[in-house]
Design a protein around this motif. Structure first.
Motif, short mmCIF file in Angstrom:
data_model
loop_
_atom_site.label_atom_id
_atom_site.label_comp_id
_atom_site.label_asym_id
_atom_site.label_seq_id
_atom_site.Cartn_x
_atom_site.Cartn_y
_atom_site.Cartn_z
N ASN A 1 10.90 32.86 28.18
CA ASN A 1 12.00 31.92 28.07
C ASN A 1 13.25 32.57 27.51
O ASN A 1 14.35 32.38 28.00
N LEU A 2 13.01 33.34 26.48
CA LEU A 2 14.12 34.04 25.83
C LEU A 2 14.76 35.04 26.79
O LEU A 2 15.98 35.13 26.91
N MET A 3 13.90 35.78 27.51
CA MET A 3 14.41 36.81 28.42
C MET A 3 15.19 36.19 29.57
O MET A 3 16.11 36.78 30.10
N LYS A 4 14.80 34.97 29.94
CA LYS A 4 15.48 34.31 31.05
C LYS A 4 16.85 33.80 30.63
O LYS A 4 17.73 33.64 31.46
N LYS A 5 16.98 33.50 29.35
CA LYS A 5 18.19 32.81 28.92
C LYS A 5 19.20 33.72 28.24
O LYS A 5 20.39 33.48 28.30
N ILE A 6 18.73 34.71 27.53
CA ILE A 6 19.65 35.50 26.72
C ILE A 6 19.50 36.97 27.07
O ILE A 6 18.38 37.44 27.27
N TYR A 7 20.63 37.67 27.12
CA TYR A 7 20.52 39.10 27.37
C TYR A 7 20.36 39.85 26.05
O TYR A 7 21.11 39.66 25.12
#
Lengths: 408, 264
Positions: free
Chosen positions: B99-105
């Protein structure tokens, strides 16, 4: 002009290799043709200068989010390139990576660290973050005790603690109460004055026209229009209208409302449009603007007595104004089958800013309970924006003349 | 590769605070807090000691301490717990942080460092507790203990190499995670941790010899129980293999990274 963002020939495909082992093989240099390639974006090229505010618009599935993910580098392009000169920040997913078992302050350190800032930089910005969030002693409480609004406040404060060179904003972003929402937009405006480039994602034509000096319309994964926001939004509306015609009265609004048509259909509303006084068809209407509501009615059978009624409703479906030709004493008698009547209602758009719909009714008396030829909800949707009047709130425009005297 | 390391260095604060937060979050709202990090493996050691000390104790040649078997167990457990923690964390690293990887660089390479960081912290706690217990039962640390940082490094290289490799594949083929749960259990029993390799029937020798964890675990046991230097040749081979495995894993991770978010 110095560009902060340059997108060249950008394309993104999601690939299905059939077998994952073939995918693994591609990492080690094997050339395997994917079984299925789904291009979400293709041939996207544009550049954005320093301090520009660009609206990114498009229907659901047009590729807006994919484009933004490519710009923020969470997704990797399949072809083409994105060059960003400067730091980029997105306030699309506020509160991502927040840990409920940590305090607000600890989460701020963590979130700012995730943005790549050092302990010292965060320490320096901490007082500002804390005071902007305005959540008082809760700042040192566990985030699990926060209301969602409080979490948003902290998240927004961190996300905008350091002025980025490019800021990506979802215009529909809700950051809790109106007071804080206002504060957030003020901060975004300040950033822009200091030279931050804004990329604003929006479905709301009014917002794009008022906030952006340029808009990019995506359609089917390509840039459909790029230019002046008013022109681009017209193209956007044309696209939506096209889709609606082809799908016939199904979902018309993003709120999920479904247009319903009922009646004997002996008489039908063939066309309904709002025009400005110079005859141009419009969907964005200024508060107080003089407009013509044009309704063409076709009789498909002989109608002894025809009454047209219309009702303007607000976005929640509450009636704002409604009348019919029975009350205005303009009943038309003996309409022959095949005959088309053109009704033109002229009025001042004395409504507050917002989205409105018009429902129409074709009946024989003053209600639709006797003869209901056609009843059509959401026959037309239009938006009222306030471009020319002093700021006000509410769905009615009642311009006052305010006198102020100082009493002895 | 240098670009990767630069990004990791730039995000060092984030890695440190993530490790810290990870530990904090793991034990938030638990009474004993961080003590659980050592209580769990020690409880396992205690169980095996109680159940097996009679059977196994006599089989340990060359020791005088009556707690020799417990020390042997703890030495093996110290190595195994680091291995298992790094492998299981890396295995679900990208799926968990999807989820984190999908949303934040952020540099994706920070994730394995965070995983290793928090595994190392809990292992060092366990190590300190182990030394403490050794001292109490009259088994004082010796100079041979200085081998431990190197042994831990080899252990981490092997565990991370394996975990990362499987973790990347797990993003695309989720069965890997399920299979590994079983494999790791089996692996524990084909590694001489609760038993000595000498008690095995001769046929099993080849399985043990093919198990890289055997060389790592036995080095820990040599150092901690016997106070000897580990057998150098097999350890060197294991180290070289681990480094190569780690390099392959990072290469694969870099190649897979662009596509990983697409399927998460």
């Amino acid at each position: 002009m110095s560009n902060v963002l340059e997108v060249k020939g950008l394309g993104k495909a999601f690939r299905d290799y059939g077998s994952e082992f073939k995918r693994f093989a591609t990492w080690f240099g094997a050339s395997v043709t994917p079984r299925n390639e789904h291009w979400v974006l293709r041939d996207i090229s544009f550049s954005v200068g320093r301090g520009e505010a660009v609206g990114i618009v498009g229907q659901n599935g047009a590729g807006k989010s994919t484009l933004l993910k490519l710009i923020t580098r969470t997704l990797m392009p399949t072809e083409g390139s994105v060059a960003v000169h400067g730091r980029i920040a997105a306030i699309l997913e506020l509160g991502m990576g927040f840990n409920a078992d940590l305090t607000g302050r600890q989460n701020v350190y963590h979130a700012a660290g995730l943005m790549g800032f050092s302990r010292e930089q965060i320490d320096a910005a901490m007082p500002d973050i804390e005071s902007f969030a305005e959540i008082g002693d809760y700042f040192d409480e566990h985030v699990r005790t926060y209301s969602s609004g409080m979490q948003m406040r902290v998240a927004f404060s961190v996300a905008t603690a350091f002025r980025p060179d490019i800021l990506i904003v979802d215009e529909a972003l809700s950051v809790g109460d109106a007071y804080f929402q206002h504060k957030c937009f003020k901060r975004i405006k300040e950033f822009r004055e200091e030279g931050t480039t804004l990329l604003i994602v929006s479905h709301d034509s009014g917002a794009v026209q008022s906030m952006c000096d340029r808009a990019i319309l995506l359609q089917g994964g390509r840039v459909f229009r790029d230019g002046d926001p008013v022109e681009v939004m017209d193209a956007y509306n044309a696209l939506i209208a096209e889709r609606e015609n082809s799908t016939m009265k199904v979902e018309r609004l993003e709120t999920g409302q479904v247009q319903t048509t009922s009646g004997t259909l002996e008489a039908v509303v063939k066309d309904i449009q709002i025009h400005s006084m110079d005859g141009e068809r419009i969907e964005f209407i200024d508060v107080g603007q003089d407009v013509e509501l044009r309704i063409d009615v076709e009789a498909r059978a002989d109608i002894p007595r025809l009454v047209l009624g219309y009702m303007i409703k607000d976005r929640l479906g509450q009636p704002v104004f409604g009348t019919n030709t029975f009350h205005t004493k303009q009943v038309v008698n003996d309409v022959a089958a095949g005959c088309t009547l053109s009704y033109v209602a002229r009025f001042k758009m004395n409504l507050g800013p917002g989205s409105y719909s018009i429902s129409t009714a074709l009946v024989s008396t003053d209600t639709h309970l006797v003869d209901n030829y056609e009843w059509r909800d959401l026959a037309l949707i239009f938006t009222v924006a306030n471009h020319s009047q002093a700021h006000f709130v509410g769905s009615a425009w009642i311009p006052p003349q305010i006198d102020i005297k100082s009493l002895p | 590769m240098s670009e990767l390391l630069r990004a990791v260095w730039r995000y060092r604060h984030f890695i440190l605070s993530s490790v810290k937060n990870d530990l904090k979050a793991r034990f938030a709202r638990s009474r004993l807090g961080a003590a659980w990090m050592i209580l769990q493996p020690l409880a396992q050691v205690a169980i095996y000691s109680v159940v097996l000390s009679r059977v196994m104790g006599a089989k340990l040649p060359g020791t005088t301490n009556q707690y020799a078997y417990s020390i042997y167990l703890m030495a093996g457990m110290l190595a195994w717990s680091l291995f298992i923690e790094v492998v299981t964390r890396s295995l679900t690293l990208f799926v968990d942080n999807g989820n984190l990887m999908k949303k934040i660089y952020f540099p994706r390479a920070t994730l394995p460092f965070i995983a290793v960081g928090s595994a190392l912290v809990s292992n060092i706690f366990l190590f300190v507790a182990t030394i403490l217990i050794f001292t109490i039962v009259g088994h004082a640390p010796t100079w041979a203990f200085l081998w431990l940082p190197l042994l831990m490094a080899i252990n981490v290289a092997f565990s991370l190499g394996l975990g990362l490799l499987l973790g990347v594949i797990n993003v695309f083929v989720r069965d890997v995670g399920q299979v590994m749960a079983v494999v790791l259990q089996l692996w524990f029993w084909i590694t001489p941790i609760v038993y000595m390799p000498t008690i095995l029937p001769s046929g099993f020798g080849r399985i043990i010899a093919a198990n890289p964890m055997y060389y790592i675990v036995s080095s820990f046991q040599n150092v901690l129980l016997y106070g000897q230097s580990p057998a150098l040749a097999p350890l060197a081979w294991t180290a070289a293999g681990s480094v190569i495995l780690l390099a392959i894993a990072f290469l694969m991770f870099r190649r897979a990274a662009p596509e990983m978010v697409d399927v998460l």
